[in-house]
Scaffold this motif. Structure first.
Motif, PDB file in Angstrom:
ATOM      1  N   LYS A 118      -3.882   1.401  -3.019  1.00 32.14           N
ATOM      2  CA  LYS A 118      -4.600   0.978  -1.821  1.00 32.14           C
ATOM      3  C   LYS A 118      -4.978  -0.497  -1.950  1.00 32.14           C
ATOM      4  O   LYS A 118      -5.136  -0.996  -3.079  1.00 32.14           O
ATOM      5  CB  LYS A 118      -5.874   1.800  -1.648  1.00 32.14           C
ATOM      6  N   PRO A 119      -5.172  -1.181  -0.849  1.00 39.23           N
ATOM      7  CA  PRO A 119      -5.598  -2.598  -0.941  1.00 39.23           C
ATOM      8  C   PRO A 119      -6.857  -2.781  -1.772  1.00 39.23           C
ATOM      9  O   PRO A 119      -7.000  -3.795  -2.469  1.00 39.23           O
ATOM     10  CB  PRO A 119      -5.816  -2.978   0.526  1.00 39.23           C
ATOM     11  N   GLU A 120      -7.747  -1.811  -1.747  1.00 42.85           N
ATOM     12  CA  GLU A 120      -8.987  -1.929  -2.523  1.00 42.85           C
ATOM     13  C   GLU A 120      -8.775  -1.791  -4.030  1.00 42.85           C
ATOM     14  O   GLU A 120      -9.706  -1.985  -4.806  1.00 42.85           O
ATOM     15  CB  GLU A 120     -10.038  -0.917  -2.052  1.00 42.85           C
ATOM     16  N   ASP A 121      -7.553  -1.447  -4.450  1.00 47.40           N
ATOM     17  CA  ASP A 121      -7.228  -1.435  -5.878  1.00 47.40           C
ATOM     18  C   ASP A 121      -6.901  -2.835  -6.391  1.00 47.40           C
ATOM     19  O   ASP A 121      -6.747  -3.026  -7.601  1.00 47.40           O
ATOM     20  CB  ASP A 121      -6.026  -0.515  -6.147  1.00 47.40           C
TER      21      ASP A 121
ATOM     22  N   ALA B 163       0.840  -1.194   0.000  1.00 50.04           N
ATOM     23  CA  ALA B 163       0.000   0.000   0.000  1.00 50.04           C
ATOM     24  C   ALA B 163       0.876   1.246   0.000  1.00 50.04           C
ATOM     25  O   ALA B 163       1.892   1.309   0.705  1.00 50.04           O
ATOM     26  CB  ALA B 163      -0.916   0.003   1.211  1.00 50.04           C
ATOM     27  N   GLY B 164       0.483   2.221  -0.825  1.00 52.89           N
ATOM     28  CA  GLY B 164       1.264   3.435  -0.973  1.00 52.89           C
ATOM     29  C   GLY B 164       2.254   3.382  -2.116  1.00 52.89           C
ATOM     30  O   GLY B 164       2.825   4.420  -2.496  1.00 52.89           O
TER      31      GLY B 164
ATOM     32  N   SER C  81       0.079   5.772  -5.166  1.00 54.80           N
ATOM     33  CA  SER C  81      -0.645   5.732  -3.883  1.00 54.80           C
ATOM     34  C   SER C  81      -1.648   4.585  -3.858  1.00 54.80           C
ATOM     35  O   SER C  81      -2.817   4.760  -3.492  1.00 54.80           O
ATOM     36  CB  SER C  81      -1.365   7.064  -3.652  1.00 54.80           C
TER      37      SER C  81
ATOM     38  N   SER D  65     -12.882   6.790  -7.752  1.00 51.31           N
ATOM     39  CA  SER D  65     -12.021   6.153  -6.758  1.00 51.31           C
ATOM     40  C   SER D  65     -10.531   6.278  -7.083  1.00 51.31           C
ATOM     41  O   SER D  65      -9.694   6.054  -6.203  1.00 51.31           O
ATOM     42  CB  SER D  65     -12.389   4.674  -6.627  1.00 51.31           C
TER      43      SER D  65
ATOM     44  N   VAL E 180      -2.409  -5.382  -4.007  1.00 48.97           N
ATOM     45  CA  VAL E 180      -1.860  -4.374  -3.104  1.00 48.97           C
ATOM     46  C   VAL E 180      -2.015  -4.889  -1.681  1.00 48.97           C
ATOM     47  O   VAL E 180      -3.133  -5.109  -1.209  1.00 48.97           O
ATOM     48  CB  VAL E 180      -2.574  -3.030  -3.271  1.00 48.97           C
TER      49      VAL E 180
ATOM     50  N   SER F 286      -1.623  -4.678   2.483  1.00 51.11           N
ATOM     51  CA  SER F 286      -1.745  -3.624   3.500  1.00 51.11           C
ATOM     52  C   SER F 286      -0.577  -3.645   4.471  1.00 51.11           C
ATOM     53  O   SER F 286       0.224  -4.552   4.482  1.00 51.11           O
ATOM     54  CB  SER F 286      -3.060  -3.792   4.263  1.00 51.11           C
TER      55      SER F 286
ATOM     56  N   ARG G 179      -4.851   9.809  -8.303  1.00 52.38           N
ATOM     57  CA  ARG G 179      -3.854   8.767  -8.009  1.00 52.38           C
ATOM     58  C   ARG G 179      -3.374   8.062  -9.286  1.00 52.38           C
ATOM     59  O   ARG G 179      -2.203   7.685  -9.377  1.00 52.38           O
ATOM     60  CB  ARG G 179      -4.440   7.726  -7.054  1.00 52.38           C
TER      61      ARG G 179
END
Length: 119
Positions: A86-89, A14-15, A84, A62, A117, A119, A66
């Motif tokens: 995110k786990p939800e990507d 993540a990130g 950037s 969403s 991704v 976390s 980014r």
């Protein structure tokens, strides 16, 4: 026969960042819209970003700010710079293109590339 081949997926924290690439090959007279969709198990494929032949872009809410979509018309390629993350990507990302080939205008899809991704 027109083909789209994606590359650049993988595992990232993540990130972090990833850059997806997609190149079209075959008998191609014109490429109109190009874009990226993603899909997670049990859900419909969703638009992430698209770009017209003139360079106009559209993004899912969403990913705005980014992700950046771009294309190289000479290389018949489309790219997705993902920052950037995110786990939800996490999803399978599919390249899409509307192409005028040997006989007609049609929509083509790549086979997909996994983006994970952590976390």
């Amino acid at each position: 026969q027109v083909q789209l081949v994606e590359s650049g997926g993988g595992l990232v924290q993540a990130g972090g960042s990833l850059r997806l690439s997609c190149a079209a090959s075959g008998i191609i007279f014109r490429i109109d819209d190009m874009g990226w969709y993603h899909q997670v198990p049990g859900k419909q494929r969703e638009l992430v970003a698209s770009i017209t032949s003139g360079g106009n872009t559209n993004y899912a809410d969403s990913v705005k700010g980014r992700f950046t979509i771009s294309r190289d018309n000479a290389k018949k390629a489309v790219y997705l710079q993902m920052n950037s993350l995110k786990p939800e990507d996490t999803a399978v990302y599919y390249c899409y293109s509307r192409i005028y080939g040997l006989t007609s205008l049609a929509d083509y899809w790549g086979r997909g590339t996994q983006v994970t991704v952590s976390s």
